[in-house]
Design an enzyme around this catalytic site. Structure first.
Site, PDB file in Angstrom:
ATOM      1  CG  HIS A 131      -2.231   0.704   0.852  1.00 31.09           C
ATOM      2  ND1 HIS A 131      -2.668   0.867  -0.486  1.00 31.09           N
ATOM      3  CD2 HIS A 131      -3.097   1.486   1.583  1.00 31.09           C
ATOM      4  CE1 HIS A 131      -4.120   1.561  -0.551  1.00 31.09           C
ATOM      5  NE2 HIS A 131      -4.057   2.047   0.670  1.00 31.09           N
ATOM      6  CG  HIS A 240      -3.015   3.809   5.036  1.00 30.41           C
ATOM      7  ND1 HIS A 240      -4.084   3.358   5.504  1.00 30.41           N
ATOM      8  CD2 HIS A 240      -3.280   4.058   4.022  1.00 30.41           C
ATOM      9  CE1 HIS A 240      -5.004   2.993   4.767  1.00 30.41           C
ATOM     10  NE2 HIS A 240      -4.803   3.753   3.704  1.00 30.41           N
ATOM     11  CB  SER A 353      -2.573   7.590   9.740  1.00 28.75           C
ATOM     12  OG  SER A 353      -1.814   8.455   9.202  1.00 28.75           O
ATOM     13  CD  GLU A 542      -6.931   0.648   1.590  1.00 27.27           C
ATOM     14  OE1 GLU A 542      -6.619   1.312   2.504  1.00 27.27           O
ATOM     15  OE2 GLU A 542      -7.203   0.974   0.406  1.00 27.27           O
ATOM     16  CE1 TYR A 585      -9.331   2.494   3.605  1.00 27.44           C
ATOM     17  CE2 TYR A 585      -9.758   3.296   1.409  1.00 27.44           C
ATOM     18  CZ  TYR A 585      -9.095   3.214   2.647  1.00 27.44           C
ATOM     19  OH  TYR A 585      -7.644   4.118   2.675  1.00 27.44           O
TER      20      TYR A 585
END
EC number: 3.5.1.23
Length: 780
Positions: A131, A240, A353, A542, A585
């Protein structure tokens, strides 16, 4: 004398030091840290998939202005194969790419079947992306994922397909008796939940079971070859690949790619220190410059004179073989020894994140709005900050380093050996209309359905890792009249579709958009891979933190219930995200109601997670019972329908009297640099799309050994070296390559130079490779 115990043996203190030294050498020799009998065949392989370093839009942020313009460090496909000596085997491929692609998977499987028959098929091969948002796009087959790359990019597609195939071939050829160990540990500072308002909508009782609102656990596999010892490690951890920003133009594996490079170099360096144990020949060149060249004994004046004798050379014609031969890491590899492969794989990263400092407004410096991640009502000003803020390269290094250090810790202490069957289950499912049975708390059942794919208004708002534009906001469950009008020009959703996706207001009805070909997938693969007490759940999207937890728990319940003796409570279940294809997602039902970015990007409606749980439980039951599963409908192969609007390279040129590879801006005469300083050289160059330099390099740092022998020490696979490519204007045939070397602390004192390799295209279409060198300079 006082007695002591070492490895369970009672010895006198006088001999303890000698025995400890011998024991440590034995541990280094076998690389295991534990004594075990091999029970599997294992093989690992790796291959370059870097792709076009110019002109191609990068995949991930959907920012049309984010176009590749050089290389931060190269991308790779890394593969492991594990099999029973006379039974089943499984293949897992980790890509330094944004995600897997259905079309890539289809074509890789076709090649594997042509080469190996039914040994490797879609059933037992998993292809997963890390990713990174800093890799070239255009390799997926559905319209919505290639709009910003001006359609399909054949060069991006081909290098990934070829790289995966070659990495599997290498792993297959390396298959030897060996063992696999598993270990787990927490990393608390490599990811935060970027949508906490959605996470908080999950039931309080459920949230109370967990310490964090993001998964902090890393699961690592350590591969031990019976003869060579440790040959690799793969791990899964959720964060991520967005340490590099939406404005970055350099190809990069982001934090996970960096961690993989750090760990592979760490192992090579440790191995090089014990040459007699690792069977290195005295004539071989070890990996790192600090091991290659002793500290220079010449005086500074003597070094200056030596460096001054090497001025920049004119660009000269070269061969591709020369380029590959100069790769730093190719100098170390032995013909008969497997190369150490380390992969940092992606898990349920949907709401996680790496920008761990939080999200702040660029205009005020204050935290963004909690519910909508806006600043004064605008999403464009809200950005997450990494630990190296404002330096995105430093943030990438730090998050990569944190994963690397935990991986080394787990690798070094791994002691639980995987034992048991190697097995797998795979099915294709049409997620556009899948019946799902919900089991209510009152004991009743309810049958619901998934929906044809659609994206909500909040999708266009982006995330704090990469905000969108216009007046879109996360958390929007209403939409607005203007954008509905724009939407309807493309495709107005039916009332049934609108009702199915509630409370998501539909911005793009991608599942029902078929011109010029499908805009979004409908048929998706789900896959379960077993290696002893480890189970890998391959998911094509995801999953958010809580969605992943629910899926793992549901599968574990099936595997460990009913007196099943194959698994116990110690079964290890990992989610491999973005695997085999991509469908955006998957949130929990409760998170979907909040319609943050992740909920708006859950394509198949509010019951998507329930559908995955239901179908993975079926795979788990089939795995436990040794039963086959229905293969399901085949996904489409849309290669022949692909459209590309990316213009080809027409011609490269240089000013009159200048050769490709000539230096445009050299290091100053008699230059001396210190560690942590930066050396910059610019060359007259040509478009990197002419030759991707696969398994080669565009940039190279060499050190002088003796009086006239140059040794490669850093290339564009190194974090410290950056290759930047540019044109004076968009339509110019001229271009420049600027190479920046940030001198690491480990660099030896000595005389250095920088080289550039490239390939130019003539007006008649022929490709010629070239090479150029800077003037020499000193590092002290």
């Amino acid at each position: 004398m006082e007695s002591v115990y070492i490895f369970g043996i009672n010895v006198q203190r006088a001999s303890a030091g000698l025995l400890l030294w011998i024991a440590l050498l034995l541990l280094l020799q076998n690389g295991k840290g534990v004594v075990s009998d091999s029970n599997y065949l294992i093989g690992l392989g790796s291959y370059d998939i870097t792709g076009p370093a110019a002109d191609v839009n990068m995949m991930g942020y959907a920012n049309t202005e984010q176009v590749a313009s050089g290389v931060h460090f190269r991308l790779r496909a890394r593969t492991f194969i594990v099999g029973e000596p006379k039974g089943s085997r499984v293949v897992f491929v980790n890509l330094d790419a944004c995600m897997a692609s259905q079309l890539v998977t289809i074509k890789v499987i076709e090649r594997l079947k042509a080469r190996y028959g039914d040994l490797y098929t879609e059933k037992n091969v998993a292809i997963s992306g890390i990713h990174t948002h800093a890799g070239p796009g255009g390799y997926l087959q559905y319209v919505v994922y290639i709009v910003t790359s001006l359609g399909f990019v054949r060069q991006s597609f081909d290098v990934i397909v070829n790289g995966i195939e070659q990495s599997i071939i290498r792993a297959h050829e390396n298959l030897r008796p060996g063992s696999v160990f598993v270990n787990k540990g927490e990393i608390v500072d490599a990811g935060i939940n970027r949508s906490p308002s959605a996470y908080l909508n999950n039931p309080a009782a459920e949230r109370s079971k967990y310490k964090y609102d993001g998964d902090k656990e890393m699961t690592l596999l350590k591969f031990i070859d019976d003869e060579w010892g440790a040959v690799g490690s793969f791990n899964w951890f959720a964060t991520h690949g967005t340490s590099m920003s939406r404005t970055n133009g350099l190809i990069s594996g982001d934090n996970k790619g960096a961690a993989a490079r750090f760990m592979e170099d760490w192992f090579d360096q440790n191995g090089a220190r014990e040459k007699h144990l690792e069977r290195y020949e005295s004539s071989e060149i070890p990996r790192r410059v600090s091991n290659i060249i002793p500290v220079a004994r010449e005086t500074h004046h003597e070094l200056l004179e030596l460096a001054a004798s090497f001025r920049s050379s004119s660009g000269k014609l070269a061969t591709k073989i020369l380029n590959v031969a100069n790769r730093v890491r190719s100098a170390l590899r032995q013909v008969d020894k497997p190369r150490f492969v380390s992969a940092f794989c992606q898990s349920n990263c949907g709401d996680v994140s790496p920008n761990v400092l939080g999200a702040f407004c660029t205009d005020t410096g204050l935290p963004c709005d909690f519910n909508q991640s806006t600043c004064g009502g605008k999403n464009e000003l809200c950005y997450g900050r990494g630990p190296g803020y404002p330096d995105e390269f430093e943030s990438t290094r730090i998050i990569g380093d944190r994963q690397f250090r935990k991986a080394v810790d787990l690798f070094s202490s791994a002691s639980e050996q995987l034992k048991g069957k190697v097995d797998y289950r795979h099915a294709y499912l049409n997620f556009s209309n899948l019946e799902v049975t919900l089991h209510n708390q009152d004991g009743t059942n309810q049958v619901v359905k998934t929906c044809p794919a659609a994206m909500g208004f909040a999708f266009a708002a982006g995330t704090t890792d990469g905000p969108g534009a216009f007046d879109f906001k996360q958390g929007d469950d209403q939409g607005n009249a203007f954008w509905r009008l724009v939407r309807n020009l493309l495709k107005e959703p039916s009332n049934e579709q609108v009702d199915c996706h509630q409370p998501k207001p539909i911005l793009l009805d991608t599942g029902e958009m078929k011109q010029p070909y499908d805009w979004a997938p409908s048929i998706l693969p789900i896959q379960m891979i077993r290696i002893g007490q480890l189970v890998i759940l391959s998911v094509p999207g995801e999953f958010t933190t809580m969605a992943g937890r629910r899926l793992r728990d549901a599968v574990k319940t099936v595997l460990t219930s009913g007196g099943n003796k194959q698994f116990n409570s110690n079964v290890h279940i990992v989610i491999a995200g973005l695997t085999n294809t991509y469908s955006q997602y998957v949130t929990t039902f409760e998170e979907y109601q909040i319609q943050r970015y992740e909920g708006a990007s859950t394509l198949f409606g509010p019951h998507t997670l329930s559908a995955y749980i239901q179908e993975f439980q079926k795979l788990a039951k089939a795995l436990v019972n040794g039963k086959p599963v229905e293969p399901g409908p085949q996904p489409p192969d849309l290669l022949d329908k692909q459209i590309s609007l990316l213009t080809p390279v027409v011609v490269d040129s240089t000013p009159l009297g200048v050769n490709f590879g000539d230096v445009s801006s050299d290091v100053p005469k008699n230059s001396t640099f210190k560690r942590n300083g930066m050396v910059t050289v610019t060359f007259y160059s040509a478009c990197p799309r002419n030759d991707l330099m696969t398994e080669g390099t565009f940039a190279l740092v060499e050190i002088l050994r003796g009086k006239d022998s140059w040794v490669p020490v850093y290339d564009d696979d190194d974090f410290c070296l950056r290759f930047k490519w540019s044109r004076p204007s968009k339509l110019s045939a001229r271009s420049y390559a600027t190479i920046e070397w940030r001198i690491p602390e480990s660099a030896a004192s000595g005389v250095y130079r920088i080289r550039h390799f490239g390939a130019s295209k003539s007006l008649f279409g022929s490709i010629r490779h070239f090479a150029g060198s800077s003037s020499a300079f000193i590092v002290t």
